[in-house]
Motif scaffolding. Sequence first.
Motif, PDB file in Angstrom:
ATOM      1  N   GLU A  86       0.862  -1.186   0.000  1.00  0.00           N
ATOM      2  CA  GLU A  86       0.000   0.000   0.000  1.00  0.00           C
ATOM      3  C   GLU A  86       0.892   1.228   0.000  1.00  0.00           C
ATOM      4  OE1 GLU A  86      -2.518  -0.357   3.445  1.00  0.00           O
ATOM      5  OE2 GLU A  86      -3.211  -2.340   2.762  1.00  0.00           O
ATOM      6  N   GLY A  87       0.430   2.292  -0.655  1.00  0.00           N
ATOM      7  CA  GLY A  87       1.237   3.518  -0.719  1.00  0.00           C
ATOM      8  C   GLY A  87       1.599   3.797  -2.161  1.00  0.00           C
ATOM      9  N   SER A  88       2.799   4.297  -2.375  1.00  0.00           N
ATOM     10  CA  SER A  88       3.216   4.556  -3.761  1.00  0.00           C
ATOM     11  C   SER A  88       4.560   3.886  -3.982  1.00  0.00           C
ATOM     12  CB  SER A  88       3.326   6.061  -3.999  1.00  0.00           C
ATOM     13  OG  SER A  88       4.294   6.598  -3.137  1.00  0.00           O
ATOM     14  N   GLY A 122       1.873   4.672  -8.522  1.00  0.00           N
ATOM     15  CA  GLY A 122       1.892   5.969  -7.821  1.00  0.00           C
ATOM     16  C   GLY A 122       3.144   6.801  -8.029  1.00  0.00           C
ATOM     17  N   SER A 123       4.282   6.207  -8.339  1.00  0.00           N
ATOM     18  CA  SER A 123       5.497   6.988  -8.624  1.00  0.00           C
ATOM     19  C   SER A 123       5.899   6.712 -10.067  1.00  0.00           C
ATOM     20  CB  SER A 123       6.644   6.567  -7.702  1.00  0.00           C
ATOM     21  OG  SER A 123       6.369   6.975  -6.402  1.00  0.00           O
ATOM     22  N   PRO A 124       6.355   7.742 -10.786  1.00  0.00           N
ATOM     23  CA  PRO A 124       6.585   7.572 -12.221  1.00  0.00           C
ATOM     24  C   PRO A 124       7.711   6.601 -12.596  1.00  0.00           C
ATOM     25  CG  PRO A 124       7.238   9.767 -11.491  1.00  0.00           C
ATOM     26  CD  PRO A 124       6.615   9.099 -10.318  1.00  0.00           C
ATOM     27  N   LEU A 125       7.539   5.981 -13.739  1.00  0.00           N
ATOM     28  CA  LEU A 125       8.544   5.063 -14.275  1.00  0.00           C
ATOM     29  C   LEU A 125       8.408   5.061 -15.797  1.00  0.00           C
ATOM     30  CD1 LEU A 125      10.527   3.439 -12.593  1.00  0.00           C
ATOM     31  CD2 LEU A 125       8.956   1.525 -12.636  1.00  0.00           C
ATOM     32  N   ILE A 126       9.533   5.203 -16.475  1.00  0.00           N
ATOM     33  CA  ILE A 126       9.465   5.165 -17.939  1.00  0.00           C
ATOM     34  C   ILE A 126      10.474   4.138 -18.462  1.00  0.00           C
ATOM     35  CG2 ILE A 126       8.720   7.587 -18.166  1.00  0.00           C
ATOM     36  CD1 ILE A 126      11.916   7.390 -19.357  1.00  0.00           C
ATOM     37  N   VAL A 127      10.174   3.592 -19.631  1.00  0.00           N
ATOM     38  CA  VAL A 127      11.039   2.581 -20.232  1.00  0.00           C
ATOM     39  C   VAL A 127      11.669   3.188 -21.478  1.00  0.00           C
ATOM     40  CG1 VAL A 127      11.083   0.292 -21.300  1.00  0.00           C
ATOM     41  CG2 VAL A 127       9.523   0.760 -19.394  1.00  0.00           C
ATOM     42  N   VAL A 134       8.454   4.519 -23.447  1.00  0.00           N
ATOM     43  CA  VAL A 134       7.100   4.079 -23.108  1.00  0.00           C
ATOM     44  C   VAL A 134       6.887   4.509 -21.656  1.00  0.00           C
ATOM     45  CG1 VAL A 134       5.624   2.078 -22.695  1.00  0.00           C
ATOM     46  CG2 VAL A 134       7.180   2.092 -24.660  1.00  0.00           C
ATOM     47  N   ILE A 135       5.726   5.088 -21.385  1.00  0.00           N
ATOM     48  CA  ILE A 135       5.445   5.519 -20.008  1.00  0.00           C
ATOM     49  C   ILE A 135       4.541   4.494 -19.336  1.00  0.00           C
ATOM     50  CG2 ILE A 135       4.397   7.324 -18.591  1.00  0.00           C
ATOM     51  CD1 ILE A 135       5.166   9.277 -20.848  1.00  0.00           C
ATOM     52  N   LEU A 136       4.977   3.943 -18.222  1.00  0.00           N
ATOM     53  CA  LEU A 136       4.143   2.965 -17.507  1.00  0.00           C
ATOM     54  C   LEU A 136       3.023   3.697 -16.771  1.00  0.00           C
ATOM     55  CD1 LEU A 136       6.516   0.373 -15.781  1.00  0.00           C
ATOM     56  CD2 LEU A 136       5.399   0.230 -17.998  1.00  0.00           C
ATOM     57  N   SER A 137       1.856   3.059 -16.690  1.00  0.00           N
ATOM     58  CA  SER A 137       0.751   3.590 -15.885  1.00  0.00           C
ATOM     59  C   SER A 137       0.717   2.824 -14.569  1.00  0.00           C
ATOM     60  CB  SER A 137      -0.576   3.402 -16.609  1.00  0.00           C
ATOM     61  OG  SER A 137      -0.560   4.143 -17.787  1.00  0.00           O
ATOM     62  N   ASP A 138      -0.090   3.344 -13.625  1.00  0.00           N
ATOM     63  CA  ASP A 138      -0.188   2.666 -12.328  1.00  0.00           C
ATOM     64  C   ASP A 138      -0.678   1.231 -12.503  1.00  0.00           C
ATOM     65  OD1 ASP A 138       0.713   4.770 -10.955  1.00  0.00           O
ATOM     66  OD2 ASP A 138      -1.235   5.458 -10.237  1.00  0.00           O
ATOM     67  N   GLY A 139      -0.064   0.313 -11.759  1.00  0.00           N
ATOM     68  CA  GLY A 139      -0.468  -1.093 -11.819  1.00  0.00           C
ATOM     69  C   GLY A 139       0.103  -1.822 -13.022  1.00  0.00           C
ATOM     70  N   GLU A 140       1.096  -1.254 -13.674  1.00  0.00           N
ATOM     71  CA  GLU A 140       1.716  -1.943 -14.820  1.00  0.00           C
ATOM     72  C   GLU A 140       3.142  -2.371 -14.488  1.00  0.00           C
ATOM     73  OE1 GLU A 140      -0.866   0.120 -18.389  1.00  0.00           O
ATOM     74  OE2 GLU A 140       1.254   0.655 -18.205  1.00  0.00           O
ATOM     75  N   MET A 141       3.510  -3.482 -15.137  1.00  0.00           N
ATOM     76  CA  MET A 141       4.828  -4.066 -14.872  1.00  0.00           C
ATOM     77  C   MET A 141       5.532  -4.257 -16.211  1.00  0.00           C
ATOM     78  SD  MET A 141       5.534  -7.525 -12.719  1.00  0.00           S
ATOM     79  CE  MET A 141       4.873  -8.636 -13.911  1.00  0.00           C
ATOM     80  N   VAL A 142       6.849  -4.204 -16.167  1.00  0.00           N
ATOM     81  CA  VAL A 142       7.608  -4.459 -17.391  1.00  0.00           C
ATOM     82  C   VAL A 142       8.745  -5.425 -17.080  1.00  0.00           C
ATOM     83  CG1 VAL A 142       9.051  -2.393 -17.045  1.00  0.00           C
ATOM     84  CG2 VAL A 142       8.844  -3.353 -19.320  1.00  0.00           C
ATOM     85  N   PHE A 172       5.318  -5.981 -21.509  1.00  0.00           N
ATOM     86  CA  PHE A 172       4.521  -5.213 -20.543  1.00  0.00           C
ATOM     87  C   PHE A 172       3.360  -6.058 -20.034  1.00  0.00           C
ATOM     88  CE2 PHE A 172       6.507  -2.188 -23.416  1.00  0.00           C
ATOM     89  CZ  PHE A 172       7.085  -1.308 -22.515  1.00  0.00           C
ATOM     90  N   TYR A 173       3.030  -5.884 -18.754  1.00  0.00           N
ATOM     91  CA  TYR A 173       1.956  -6.659 -18.121  1.00  0.00           C
ATOM     92  C   TYR A 173       1.063  -5.738 -17.303  1.00  0.00           C
ATOM     93  CZ  TYR A 173       5.008 -10.611 -19.137  1.00  0.00           C
ATOM     94  OH  TYR A 173       5.803 -11.533 -19.775  1.00  0.00           O
ATOM     95  N   ASN A 174      -0.207  -6.145 -17.146  1.00  0.00           N
ATOM     96  CA  ASN A 174      -1.067  -5.429 -16.191  1.00  0.00           C
ATOM     97  C   ASN A 174      -0.929  -6.080 -14.820  1.00  0.00           C
ATOM     98  OD1 ASN A 174      -2.649  -7.719 -16.187  1.00  0.00           O
ATOM     99  ND2 ASN A 174      -4.265  -6.860 -17.482  1.00  0.00           N
ATOM    100  N   ASN A 175      -1.705  -5.581 -13.844  1.00  0.00           N
ATOM    101  CA  ASN A 175      -1.503  -6.081 -12.472  1.00  0.00           C
ATOM    102  C   ASN A 175      -2.067  -7.487 -12.253  1.00  0.00           C
ATOM    103  OD1 ASN A 175      -4.160  -5.403 -12.527  1.00  0.00           O
ATOM    104  ND2 ASN A 175      -4.116  -4.023 -10.763  1.00  0.00           N
ATOM    105  N   LYS A 176      -2.703  -8.045 -13.319  1.00  0.00           N
ATOM    106  CA  LYS A 176      -3.134  -9.446 -13.209  1.00  0.00           C
ATOM    107  C   LYS A 176      -2.108 -10.367 -13.855  1.00  0.00           C
ATOM    108  CE  LYS A 176      -8.009  -8.278 -13.496  1.00  0.00           C
ATOM    109  NZ  LYS A 176      -8.043  -7.129 -14.429  1.00  0.00           N
ATOM    110  N   GLY A 177      -1.054  -9.785 -14.377  1.00  0.00           N
ATOM    111  CA  GLY A 177      -0.027 -10.586 -15.028  1.00  0.00           C
ATOM    112  C   GLY A 177      -0.349 -10.889 -16.486  1.00  0.00           C
ATOM    113  N   GLU A 178      -1.329 -10.159 -17.068  1.00  0.00           N
ATOM    114  CA  GLU A 178      -1.669 -10.389 -18.484  1.00  0.00           C
ATOM    115  C   GLU A 178      -0.829  -9.471 -19.362  1.00  0.00           C
ATOM    116  OE1 GLU A 178      -6.358 -11.163 -17.348  1.00  0.00           O
ATOM    117  OE2 GLU A 178      -5.651  -9.165 -17.947  1.00  0.00           O
ATOM    118  N   ARG A 179      -0.386  -9.997 -20.505  1.00  0.00           N
ATOM    119  CA  ARG A 179       0.419  -9.179 -21.425  1.00  0.00           C
ATOM    120  C   ARG A 179      -0.410  -8.025 -21.964  1.00  0.00           C
ATOM    121  NH1 ARG A 179       4.705 -11.448 -24.404  1.00  0.00           N
ATOM    122  NH2 ARG A 179       4.679  -9.537 -25.618  1.00  0.00           N
TER     123      ARG A 179
END
Length: 608
Positions: free
Chosen positions: A153-155, A175-180, A204-212, A221-228
Amino acid sequence: MCGIISYVGDKDINSVLMAGLWRLEYRGYDSSGVASVMDGELEVRKVEGRLMNLQEILSDKPLGGKVGIGHTRWATHGEPSDQNAHPQVDCNENIAIVHNGIIENYYTLKEELIKKKHIFKSNTDTEVIAHLIEENYDGDLKESVLKSASRLEGSFAIAVIAASEPDEIVAYRYGSPLIVGLGKNENIVASDIPAVLDHTRRIVILSDGEMVVLRKDKVEFYNNKGERIEKEEREIKWSPTSLDKGKYPHYMLKEIYEQPEVIERNIALRMEDEGLNFGESFHFSPHELAHLSHIVIQACGTSWHAGYIGKYLFESLARIHTEVDISSEFRYRNPVMDGEPLIMAISQSGETADTLAGLREAKAKFLNVLSLVNVRGSTIDRESDSTIYLNAGPEIGVASTKAYTSQIFQLYLFDLYLSKLKWTMDAPEIEKRVKEVNEIPEKMRKILGSADNIRKIAEKYKDSKDFMFIGRGINYPSALEGALKLKEISYIHATGYPAGEMKHGPIALIDENTPVVAIAPHSSVYEKMLNNIEELKSRGARIIIIASLGDKRVKELSNDVFYIPPSEESLSPILIALPLQLFAYYIAVLNGRDVDRPRNLAKSVTVE
Ligand code: F6R
């Protein structure tokens, strides 16, 4: 605030990570560190203090390997120290992590992990993430990061490497910025665009809840459910060389001197023959705006001061009721938002945590948000319904200068636009004001041309311990900004006040040791200002007046005068800003301060 750089590729990991960290240095930090996987083992170097300390350590004991993570830390949990610097590692020294943001439930997680026999070596919230990933790790870093992120929880923006998976970096944003940065046979993750520009312009700019997940030759790139998921790629057009100081000793001075050019650029972009053009991200119809009856501006620090000037502008010219609030107050006060006001968020960085939270509060109430932002693609830009860009170019000095005058400029033009739509101003009046706007860059150049006079005045006052800045009307926020600029870079106490309020308390502070900077150009409140100055002078204050060129009356009232070219009252805060910025700059330099990186401050405040 903290900065992240992570790299996978064939270049020398030491130079790439260090170059990225130098690019992020302007954000403010108190320790730094790097880690890589070398011959199947995790190697970590980290140290308190300046980046030069880390560079020296790496010269003695360089890293090797193809993946690495680096970090500049601005302490939140745990004092600045070698131990609390990032990267943080797990018990087995398999996983290393760098983190921007704050983990709000770290205490509960830490207790839980201690019960499971994890051993903590730092006081940071970040170390919790390293142990949590370790707890969830069964040979797949991506899966364990995903699982762990769902508990936080948090950012947090994180970049993680594991000795057991030496070819990849996993990064997650919430919650905190991250770019690829997408390169050729190399890929990068960073918290800010400048850190990748030496390698690539494709981002590429990641949005909240995204993983790379990054490998040398593959980025997924993946969403927070682990889907591409597929992400949009952007090209950065501005050059990294514009991040150099050029002939100036400090970024701040360079940025002060860039202001006429920034206004000229915006005149060219905004003022077309057919009327005002607020750019491609401005999506309001004239009909919508013509019916606007209420504006609420929320912002922090210098951007809040610009917003305060906006209140005076919108109320006096377009006659629209306007509230202005500090974002950290706005977000928690559950404001009454009847009548569907337009919410304006003002932010140079576009990443300020409180301003972003204020924006989200407004969106949750289904209100329209118009933002004024300098950094395109920043979170505030992306989450707003419309954005007016400041077009100020990268602002590196921690103290905001050119973004501030551009903010006022955009507010002024938006006010003219609203005045026209609402018929509060007739065509000849608008034409007269447009002509005035065109004269601003030249007037700014005149002020900058006499910077030496300000330096001489600064020399006289450099040893003072307390300053008072006063103004009235639209230049009351200018007084707040003058005081903020001085205190943040010189560490000398300064207070900004509405001049008419002095005798309700603060005048008790006045004696011969208190310099007062009085903002008194020709204006509707000029006579009132002179009365207030008289009152202070008769109590022994040393008075520095910023006045309109040709004003002889101020001479006898003041110890020092700085003249600016006369201008229409509602444009005067743009001109007034320059001597205030220069005064603060010279006092700070004369006191030997690090003006571009003042202590305890960060350029991009991504935690609340
Ligand atoms: C002061 C200064 C800060 C920022 C504030 C908001 O010189 O720069 O007060 O104005 O932290 O930052 P932004 O505008 O990025 O939201």
